[in-house]
Scaffold this motif. Structure first.
Motif, short mmCIF file in Angstrom:
data_model
loop_
_atom_site.label_atom_id
_atom_site.label_comp_id
_atom_site.label_asym_id
_atom_site.label_seq_id
_atom_site.Cartn_x
_atom_site.Cartn_y
_atom_site.Cartn_z
N LEU A 326 0.80 -1.22 0.00
CA LEU A 326 0.00 0.00 0.00
C LEU A 326 0.84 1.28 0.00
O LEU A 326 0.29 2.38 0.02
N GLY A 327 2.17 1.11 0.01
CA GLY A 327 3.03 2.28 -0.10
C GLY A 327 3.44 2.92 1.21
O GLY A 327 4.13 3.96 1.21
N TRP A 328 3.07 2.33 2.34
CA TRP A 328 3.45 2.89 3.63
C TRP A 328 4.88 2.48 3.98
O TRP A 328 5.31 1.38 3.63
N PRO A 329 5.63 3.33 4.69
CA PRO A 329 7.00 2.96 5.06
C PRO A 329 7.03 1.79 6.04
O PRO A 329 7.98 1.02 6.04
N ASP A 330 6.00 1.68 6.88
CA ASP A 330 5.93 0.56 7.81
C ASP A 330 4.52 0.47 8.38
O ASP A 330 3.66 1.33 8.12
N GLY A 331 4.29 -0.58 9.17
CA GLY A 331 2.98 -0.79 9.76
C GLY A 331 2.61 0.28 10.77
O GLY A 331 1.42 0.59 10.95
N MET A 332 3.61 0.82 11.45
CA MET A 332 3.33 1.87 12.44
C MET A 332 2.70 3.08 11.76
O MET A 332 1.70 3.63 12.25
N GLY A 359 9.13 -7.69 10.62
CA GLY A 359 7.80 -7.23 11.01
C GLY A 359 7.41 -5.87 10.47
O GLY A 359 6.35 -5.35 10.83
N ARG A 360 8.23 -5.31 9.58
CA ARG A 360 8.06 -3.91 9.22
C ARG A 360 6.68 -3.57 8.68
O ARG A 360 6.08 -2.55 9.04
N HIS A 361 6.14 -4.39 7.81
CA HIS A 361 4.88 -4.07 7.15
C HIS A 361 3.71 -4.92 7.63
O HIS A 361 2.67 -4.98 6.98
N LEU A 362 3.87 -5.57 8.78
CA LEU A 362 2.81 -6.44 9.27
C LEU A 362 1.91 -5.69 10.26
O LEU A 362 2.37 -4.88 11.04
#
Length: 388
Positions: A326-332, A359-362
């Motif tokens: 979705l293009g976000w840098p990470d899940g946070m 876990g970056r994009h989870l």
């Protein structure tokens, strides 16, 4: 200075993400699919037993080890479900939830410098308590998209300084339930290297289409396994905080030795009620699991429909998605933006990892909510712009 040392020891641990995200849900009037607590209580008869105990004078200290009725009920539960034989007077201790059981186990057993092999991503208290005990964690990562145990990585994590394995199955946050073969691999390592296994089985009854196998039932493991669980998840009384630790006398005594300096004892009027739940409401967890399976399927289908890559869990309250596309840098970043964009709250899984890339994009979503709440959350997600 002691306070500063403790703060430094715990620096970087982010358990407050749950309270922060729940507060954000309230502030933005969002649907809270983040924090894992149900929105319906457990069996009314169990609540009635707690009221009877309150009104019947069970309001002073319970024995530190737990009231006899509950210790015996826990022993019967283990025998009935798994064929595990326990002495309720020496091999069961009642704890203030499984979280205190984790804390007491680690503080009571771990010496400074001891290494503990632990499955990553972690339930949030593991990191804090290992550090407070002076232990050294040796992570073995369950990696997306399948979140299976890598046996070679497990063996590589064990060194001459390793003393313990901290296991969690059914696993929070991934929803993985370790197979009998995976558990046997852990058991083989534990026996070969003379390790003690501390196993968190708090979601033991909340499994879907798979079998939960307590590792203590495998050959050579009963004498080296400390098992932790509670009534909170299985009976939808998460706020009661009544749990237990079971296993060999010397391991249970270590838990009790630490517990007496933590809470000393656990809620007196709640213990007889939980004993009633275990003895007289034995089918409730299976009914709850059947309901949760339907809610799991509802949530996972809806998340997939809005374009998220979903891993359907085998157990627990939680499903995981990958938001990397979705293009976000990470899940946070995704989760912090979600309440304003969609009116929904979820939890970034990166807070459960040491390995930032793993876990970056989870993102973790909870499905222990009423179907209409899940449906409302999904409607909001479908109407929102989820791309960065």
């Amino acid at each position: 200075m002691a306070t500063q040392r403790l703060a430094q020891r715990l620096h970087g641990i982010a358990p407050t993400i749950f309270s922060e995200m729940s507060a954000l849900a309230v502030r933005t009037q969002s649907v809270n699919l983040g924090q894992g607590f149900p929105d319906v209580d457990g069996p009314p008869e169990v609540i009635a037993r707690a009221v009877q105990a309150l009104e019947g004078g069970h309001n002073q200290y319970a024995p530190g080890v737990g009231v006899p009725a509950l210790r015996h009920a826990v022993a019967r539960h283990q025998q009935r479900h798994y064929g595990i034989e326990l002495d309720p007077d020496s091999e069961v201790v009642v704890t203030t939830g499984a979280t205190e059981g984790i804390a007491a186990a680690l503080l009571g057993l771990v010496d400074p410098g001891d290494e503990i092999v632990v499955l990553e991503p972690y339930y949030d208290s593991y990191v804090a308590m290992i550090q407070m005990a002076g232990g050294v964690r040796r992570p073995v990562t369950l990696r997306a998209p399948d979140f299976r145990l890598d046996v070679d990585e497990l063996r590589a994590a064990v060194t001459d300084r390793t003393r313990y394995v901290l296991l969690n199955s059914p696993h929070n946050p991934t929803g993985t339930v370790l197979t009998r073969a995976e558990l046997q691999a852990v058991a083989d390592v534990a026996v070969e290297r003379d390790l003690v296994v501390i196993t968190d089985e708090v979601y033991e009854h909340l499994v879907y289409d798979v079998e939960h196998v307590p590792i203590s039932t495998l050959p050579g493991m009963a004498e080296r396994t400390l098992t932790l669980s509670s009534a909170g998840k299985s009976y939808s009384f998460t706020g009661w905080k009544v749990g237990w630790a079971t296993g060999p006398r010397e391991l249970v005594q270590a838990v009790l030795a630490a517990k007496q300096w933590l809470t000393f004892t656990s809620g007196s009027p709640l213990q007889p009620a939980v004993a009633h739940a275990l003895d007289d409401e034995p089918d409730y967890p299976a009914r709850l699991a059947a309901e949760l399976r339907e809610r799991r399927d509802l949530l996972c289908a809806g998340l997939a429909k809005v374009g998220l890559e979903v891993r359907v869990p085998e157990g627990t309250y939680f499903a995981t998605t990958d938001v990397g596309g979705l293009g976000w840098p990470d899940g946070m970043a995704f989760c912090l933006a979600l309440p304003e964009r969609a009116g929904v709250v979820a939890i970034p899984s990166q807070v459960f990892h040491d390995d930032a890339d793993a876990g970056r994009h989870l993102v973790r979503w909870a499905f222990c909510k009423q179907p209409e709440i899940i449906e409302e959350g999904l409607r909001r997600l479908a109407a929102a712009q989820l791309h960065a």
